[in-house]
Design an enzyme around this catalytic site. Structure first.
Site, PDB file in Angstrom:
ATOM      1  N   GLN A 114      -2.925   3.338   5.412  1.00 12.64           N
ATOM      2  CA  GLN A 114      -3.517   2.411   4.655  1.00 12.64           C
ATOM      3  C   GLN A 114      -3.128   0.884   5.452  1.00 12.64           C
ATOM      4  O   GLN A 114      -3.868   0.043   5.603  1.00 12.64           O
ATOM      5  CB  GLN A 114      -3.276   2.349   3.246  1.00 12.64           C
ATOM      6  CG  GLN A 114      -3.970   3.419   2.408  1.00 12.64           C
ATOM      7  CD  GLN A 114      -3.723   3.478   1.135  1.00 12.64           C
ATOM      8  OE1 GLN A 114      -2.614   3.235   0.643  1.00 12.64           O
ATOM      9  NE2 GLN A 114      -4.608   3.752   0.204  1.00 12.64           N
ATOM     10  N   VAL A 153       0.802  -1.128   0.157  1.00 18.42           N
ATOM     11  CA  VAL A 153      -0.085  -0.089  -0.028  1.00 18.42           C
ATOM     12  C   VAL A 153       0.905   1.231  -0.182  1.00 18.42           C
ATOM     13  O   VAL A 153       1.964   1.296   0.333  1.00 18.42           O
ATOM     14  CB  VAL A 153      -1.068  -0.025   1.341  1.00 18.42           C
ATOM     15  CG1 VAL A 153      -1.884  -1.155   0.841  1.00 18.42           C
ATOM     16  CG2 VAL A 153      -0.262  -0.043   2.490  1.00 18.42           C
ATOM     17  N   SER A 154       0.401   2.483  -0.430  1.00 16.13           N
ATOM     18  CA  SER A 154       1.197   3.608  -0.537  1.00 16.13           C
ATOM     19  C   SER A 154       1.352   4.345   0.936  1.00 16.13           C
ATOM     20  O   SER A 154       2.505   5.135   0.839  1.00 16.13           O
ATOM     21  CB  SER A 154       0.713   4.372  -1.589  1.00 16.13           C
ATOM     22  OG  SER A 154       0.379   4.010  -2.918  1.00 16.13           O
ATOM     23  N   THR A 155       0.614   4.102   1.795  1.00 11.70           N
ATOM     24  CA  THR A 155       0.705   4.800   3.078  1.00 11.70           C
ATOM     25  C   THR A 155       0.448   4.008   4.175  1.00 11.70           C
ATOM     26  O   THR A 155      -0.049   2.962   4.260  1.00 11.70           O
ATOM     27  CB  THR A 155      -0.397   6.066   3.152  1.00 11.70           C
ATOM     28  OG1 THR A 155      -1.456   5.559   3.410  1.00 11.70           O
ATOM     29  CG2 THR A 155      -0.485   6.796   1.895  1.00 11.70           C
TER      30      THR A 155
END
Length: 233
Positions: free
Chosen positions: A14, A9-11
């Site tokens: 998340q 995931v990007s963050t």
């Protein structure tokens, strides 16, 4: 066939919420059951897709296993065609949503993923421009959103600056440890057997701490722990 899974995931937000990760794991496990693959481990991380796969800590661990890597969708590897092409030369990977795709098909989907990234980026820029325009026109709600974004960006920049400073300090310390280690061993060979006597020995040799100060029992103890050496019993 043994394989390892990789989810991204990007963050960090998340990752903490589990949004996205659970769905990716389910894709991988479903494909594995259908194809008869044995997933020995699933590597997971929160990191931007713009970071090259080879520069991601968890993905590097997946590569190090030497096993084929399975991802839920190709954009979990990267939305960059160059990244995907480079990976094809280095490691075998499978995509859960199209487990039987050949190299040409994977290239095609990589192109589509890169195009989607460009679309997302443009939509984000357009949305931010519209938000700023509404704020400039006097919309209180939009002004509050702009301020929150600005505050969050400031916090993120400060955190990034702090991480960079810590990295520089670690590199500096490691370099200093390499330089000072022979002198520590020399003092130990000469028979020093206390923290104070080792401090005195290093100071007498004109060797300073990484910050240019004199050695003390406290700083010498930290140094010895870092170097993995201690006094002879």
């Amino acid at each position: 066939m043994d394989v390892v899974g990789y989810v991204r995931v990007s963050t960090g937000k998340q990752e903490a919420s589990g949004l996205g990760l659970e769905a990716q794991v389910e894709y991988i496990q479903t494909a594995a059951r259908q194809q008869g693959w044995n997933v020995t481990h699933i590597y997971s991380e929160a990191i931007s897709g713009s970071v090259a796969p080879s520069a991601r800590p968890e993905f590097s661990k997946a590569i190090a296993t030497g096993l084929p890597i399975i991802v839920a969708k190709i954009d979990r590897l990267s939305r960059d065609v160059e990244h995907i092409a480079g990976l094809m030369k280095r490691v075998a990977f499978k995509v859960a949503t199209m487990p039987n795709a050949d190299t040409m098909q994977l290239h095609l989907f990589a192109v589509l993923a890169e195009q989607e990234r460009a679309f997302i980026s443009q939509r984000t820029r357009d949305a931010l421009k519209a938000l700023q325009q509404r704020a400039d026109d006097g919309c209180v709600l939009s002004q509050a959103k702009v301020k929150r974004r600005s505050d969050n960006a400031s916090v993120a920049r400060a955190a990034k600056k702090e991480r960079a400073a810590q990295t520089i300090e670690v590199v500096k310390q490691n370099s200093h440890h390499t330089e000072i280690a022979p002198h520590v061993k020399s003092c130990l060979y000469e028979g020093v057997n206390t923290l104070q006597s080792l401090s005195d020995c290093l100071n007498a040799k004109g060797k300073h701490t990484s910050r240019g100060g004199l050695w003390s029992p406290t700083t010498v103890r930290r140094l010895m722990l870092a170097l993995g050496v201690w006094f002879k019993k």
